[in-house]
Design a protein around this motif. Structure first.
Motif, PDB file in Angstrom:
ATOM      1  N   VAL A  32       8.611   2.885  12.717  1.00  0.00           N
ATOM      2  CA  VAL A  32       7.714   4.220  12.459  1.00  0.00           C
ATOM      3  C   VAL A  32       7.856   4.827  11.143  1.00  0.00           C
ATOM      4  N   GLU A  33       9.203   4.841  10.638  1.00  0.00           N
ATOM      5  CA  GLU A  33       9.669   5.670   9.544  1.00  0.00           C
ATOM      6  C   GLU A  33       9.038   4.589   8.318  1.00  0.00           C
ATOM      7  N   LYS A  34       9.093   3.196   8.421  1.00  0.00           N
ATOM      8  CA  LYS A  34       8.327   2.311   7.415  1.00  0.00           C
ATOM      9  C   LYS A  34       7.116   2.722   7.301  1.00  0.00           C
ATOM     10  N   ILE A  35       6.235   2.572   8.438  1.00  0.00           N
ATOM     11  CA  ILE A  35       5.018   2.986   8.335  1.00  0.00           C
ATOM     12  C   ILE A  35       4.456   4.396   7.743  1.00  0.00           C
ATOM     13  N   LYS A  36       5.362   5.433   8.012  1.00  0.00           N
ATOM     14  CA  LYS A  36       5.144   6.892   7.532  1.00  0.00           C
ATOM     15  C   LYS A  36       5.284   6.797   6.086  1.00  0.00           C
ATOM     16  N   ALA A  37       6.393   6.052   5.686  1.00  0.00           N
ATOM     17  CA  ALA A  37       6.293   5.770   4.218  1.00  0.00           C
ATOM     18  C   ALA A  37       5.264   5.334   3.416  1.00  0.00           C
ATOM     19  N   GLU A  38       4.726   4.138   4.112  1.00  0.00           N
ATOM     20  CA  GLU A  38       3.592   3.351   3.667  1.00  0.00           C
ATOM     21  C   GLU A  38       2.249   4.149   3.615  1.00  0.00           C
ATOM     22  N   ALA A  39       2.357   5.078   4.598  1.00  0.00           N
ATOM     23  CA  ALA A  39       1.006   5.858   5.017  1.00  0.00           C
ATOM     24  C   ALA A  39       1.138   7.058   3.640  1.00  0.00           C
ATOM     25  N   LEU A  40       2.060   7.367   3.439  1.00  0.00           N
ATOM     26  CA  LEU A  40       2.300   8.644   2.336  1.00  0.00           C
ATOM     27  C   LEU A  40       1.960   7.916   1.178  1.00  0.00           C
ATOM     28  N   ALA A  41       2.574   6.964   0.867  1.00  0.00           N
ATOM     29  CA  ALA A  41       2.295   5.939  -0.384  1.00  0.00           C
ATOM     30  C   ALA A  41       0.767   5.811  -0.643  1.00  0.00           C
ATOM     31  N   ASP A  42       0.008   5.667   0.468  1.00  0.00           N
ATOM     32  CA  ASP A  42      -1.364   5.446   0.424  1.00  0.00           C
ATOM     33  C   ASP A  42      -2.088   6.624   0.401  1.00  0.00           C
ATOM     34  N   ALA A  47       1.439  16.436   6.294  1.00  0.00           N
ATOM     35  CA  ALA A  47       1.357  17.181   7.500  1.00  0.00           C
ATOM     36  C   ALA A  47       0.592  16.234   8.578  1.00  0.00           C
ATOM     37  N   THR A  48      -0.481  15.509   8.003  1.00  0.00           N
ATOM     38  CA  THR A  48      -1.267  14.399   8.906  1.00  0.00           C
ATOM     39  C   THR A  48       0.104  13.614   9.577  1.00  0.00           C
ATOM     40  N   LEU A  49       0.787  13.103   8.707  1.00  0.00           N
ATOM     41  CA  LEU A  49       1.894  11.922   9.569  1.00  0.00           C
ATOM     42  C   LEU A  49       2.716  12.824  10.196  1.00  0.00           C
ATOM     43  N   ASP A  50       3.131  13.983   9.952  1.00  0.00           N
ATOM     44  CA  ASP A  50       3.979  14.679  10.902  1.00  0.00           C
ATOM     45  C   ASP A  50       3.405  14.922  12.387  1.00  0.00           C
ATOM     46  N   LYS A  51       2.050  15.204  12.185  1.00  0.00           N
ATOM     47  CA  LYS A  51       1.444  15.524  13.333  1.00  0.00           C
ATOM     48  C   LYS A  51       1.047  13.970  14.351  1.00  0.00           C
ATOM     49  N   ALA A  52       0.896  13.157  13.405  1.00  0.00           N
ATOM     50  CA  ALA A  52       0.276  11.926  14.061  1.00  0.00           C
ATOM     51  C   ALA A  52       1.515  11.098  14.929  1.00  0.00           C
ATOM     52  N   TRP A 158      -4.484   2.859  10.225  1.00  0.00           N
ATOM     53  CA  TRP A 158      -4.680   3.772   8.883  1.00  0.00           C
ATOM     54  C   TRP A 158      -6.164   4.398   9.227  1.00  0.00           C
ATOM     55  N   GLN A 159      -6.844   3.953   9.984  1.00  0.00           N
ATOM     56  CA  GLN A 159      -8.205   4.434  10.327  1.00  0.00           C
ATOM     57  C   GLN A 159      -8.090   5.511  11.180  1.00  0.00           C
ATOM     58  N   ALA A 160      -6.975   5.514  12.265  1.00  0.00           N
ATOM     59  CA  ALA A 160      -6.778   6.566  13.199  1.00  0.00           C
ATOM     60  C   ALA A 160      -6.370   7.793  12.324  1.00  0.00           C
ATOM     61  N   LEU A 161      -5.292   7.275  11.276  1.00  0.00           N
ATOM     62  CA  LEU A 161      -4.814   8.631  10.615  1.00  0.00           C
ATOM     63  C   LEU A 161      -5.822   9.291   9.860  1.00  0.00           C
ATOM     64  N   THR A 162      -6.681   8.613   9.427  1.00  0.00           N
ATOM     65  CA  THR A 162      -8.083   9.137   8.644  1.00  0.00           C
ATOM     66  C   THR A 162      -8.775  10.140   9.611  1.00  0.00           C
TER      67      THR A 162
END
Length: 326
Positions: A32-42, A47-52, A158-162
């Motif tokens: 999960v932490e790896k995914i969050k770092a990738e998503a933040l870089a993308d 705030a979105t990642l914290d919620k998700a 990634w689409q879900a995060l969008t």
């Protein structure tokens, strides 16, 4: 073709063996932490990642479901009464009448007969009664972590995060199936991004709670899949004894007159409709002794939704029960 009856899958889950990645709860937190770092870089916001990911959990049940979807050796004659029991056919007509004004409005806008919208709704989620209880972000992250289809599920994640970042649904309400299919239409996040509609104009594409958004999103999907509102989905037919079964394929399209010349007839033995503007395929889901269909363009559109002849037959059958109530 394998007969997969997805709607019964969760009733027969068994524990799966360890995956290649040895997916377990201990390693999931690191993933999960790896995914969050990738998503933040993308470019996704913190705030979105914290919620998700605030309540991110590992779903062993999702991994088990993915690996052990049972196969049922059924025929359409035994499957259809299970998929469309009498109570569901009755409820479909009630729902159709309850939402008739909205359905007709949506149907006219997108060129999709309302009975098919209701039939899809009924087959997918029992008219919204069961949309799945899995947290979508957790389910998608679990399936990505499991590893066999990481690329696919990361794309869906990634689409879900969008979807969350755009404010279409609160994270707590973003529920779906173990595979991440969401809402009353059971859209994967990629389908949501491509076809979901904000029909009620509130700024959110809400396929969980807004009936206008639910109906319009389903209709928009079908429209983009090549739907025609001047024909039905198909019809059950009978074949001559000498029919060449190599012709039974969705890829083999012929005019109704051509199928007529090859001996294909309606179930009552009468001639096929005389319409020169319709091409169809012959579909034999089981064998020649079972149900056989002439599949029109709308059959192909429904196959785009779910590539199962049994699914299409169930939707088509339920739509016919709405059109011709007993």
């Amino acid at each position: 073709m394998k007969k997969l009856v997805a709607m019964f899958a969760l009733m027969f889950l068994v524990v799966a063996p360890q995956s290649v990645r040895a997916a377990d709860e201990a390693g999931f937190a690191d993933y999960v932490e790896k995914i969050k770092a990738e998503a933040l870089a993308d470019g996704y916001s913190q705030a979105t990642l914290d919620k998700a990911f605030a309540g991110a959990k590992f779903y062993q049940r999702a991994v088990s479901a993915d690996k052990n979807q049972p196969e049922f050796k059924l025929t359409l004659d035994t499957y259809l009464p299970r998929a469309v029991p009498e109570w569901k056919a009755k409820q479909a007509l009630e729902k159709y009448n309850e939402h008739k004004e909205l359905l007709e409005e949506v149907g006219a806008k997108y060129g999709v007969q309302p009975r098919f919208i209701v039939a899809l709704w009924g087959i997918e989620t029992n008219f919204g009664g069961y949309t799945g209880g899995f947290d979508v972000v957790s389910a998608l992250t679990t399936m990505a972590y499991e590893g066999r289809r990481e690329e696919f599920f990361k794309k869906q994640l990634w689409q879900a995060l969008t979807i969350i970042e755009e404010g279409h649904i609160d994270v707590e309400q973003m529920k779906g199936s173990w595979a991440g299919a969401m809402g009353q239409t059971q859209f994967m996040p990629s389908s949501f991004m491509a076809y979901a509609v904000d029909y009620d104009g509130d700024g959110r594409k809400d396929i969980w709670n807004s009936m206008g958004d639910v109906f319009a999103s389903a209709a928009n999907y079908l429209k983009n899949a090549g739907w025609r509102d001047d024909v039905t989905w198909g019809r059950q037919v009978q074949l001559p004894a000498d029919f060449d079964e190599s012709l039974a394929s969705l890829k083999t399209k012929k005019s109704l007159a051509e199928w007529q010349a090859l001996g294909v007839r309606r179930m009552d033995g009468s001639d096929l409709p005389q319409r020169a503007d319709i091409e169809a395929a012959v579909v034999i889901p089981d064998d020649k002794e079972g149900r056989v269909y002439l599949a029109y363009a709308n059959y192909d559109a429904l196959m785009r939704w779910n590539r199962s002849h049994y699914f299409v037959a169930a939707v088509g059958y339920l739509s016919d029960r709405i059109r011709f109530p007993r």
